[in-house]
Design an enzyme around this catalytic site. Structure first.
Site, PDB file in Angstrom:
ATOM      1  N   CYS A  29     -42.082   3.323  10.468  1.00  0.00           N
ATOM      2  CA  CYS A  29     -42.946   4.600  10.000  1.00  0.00           C
ATOM      3  C   CYS A  29     -43.140   5.429  11.341  1.00  0.00           C
ATOM      4  O   CYS A  29     -43.551   5.114  12.350  1.00  0.00           O
ATOM      5  CB  CYS A  29     -44.380   3.938   9.826  1.00  0.00           C
ATOM      6  SG  CYS A  29     -45.610   5.192   9.683  1.00  0.00           S
ATOM      7  N   CYS A  32     -46.772   6.433  12.280  1.00  0.00           N
ATOM      8  CA  CYS A  32     -47.228   5.275  12.833  1.00  0.00           C
ATOM      9  C   CYS A  32     -46.795   5.296  14.345  1.00  0.00           C
ATOM     10  O   CYS A  32     -47.743   4.974  15.146  1.00  0.00           O
ATOM     11  CB  CYS A  32     -46.925   3.827  12.202  1.00  0.00           C
ATOM     12  SG  CYS A  32     -47.328   3.770  10.385  1.00  0.00           S
TER      13      CYS A  32
END
Length: 125
Positions: A29, A32
């Site tokens: 991600c 993230c």
């Protein structure tokens, strides 16, 4: 302070600490990975707060049980009570505002409100 890795076996014990921020993330991600240094820097500035991470790929059941639908998701707990849950990476200033807000919450008021809600729910059964 370093972040704590959470899994199903240590989640409940960890969130019972006075203030806990939990970052739900995955290695693939991009947002993230962008939020990770912001979260880590905040953990250094606030050693009295537990900063924890849940790898959603390695902890699918825990993530599902908590209703994680997108990542990153940040959850904030005080004394084991979920006070905040938000998907999306926060900029440093927003994370600091969240932390200030968590510190300012009157937990006695929160517990009274929860008790009143529980009583109302029981009365309506």
């Amino acid at each position: 302070m370093a972040t704590t890795e959470l899994q199903a076996d240590n989640f409940e014990a960890t969130i019972s600490e006075p203030i806990v921020l939990v970052d739900f993330w995955a290695a693939w991600c991009g947002p993230c990975r962008g939020f990770a240094p912001v979260f880590e820097e905040a953990s250094e500035k606030h050693p009295d707060i537990v900063f924890a991470k849940v790898d959603t790929e390695a902890n699918r059941e825990l993530s599902a049980a908590l209703g994680i639908m997108s990542i990153p998701t940040l959850m904030a707990f005080r004394d084991g009570i979920l006070l905040h849950s938000q998907a999306g990476a926060l900029p440093p200033q927003a994370l600091e505002q969240l932390i200030e807000g968590l510190r300012a919450v009157d937990m006695d008021d929160v517990r009274r409100e929860m008790e009143a809600q529980n009583q109302a729910a029981e009365a309506s059964r």
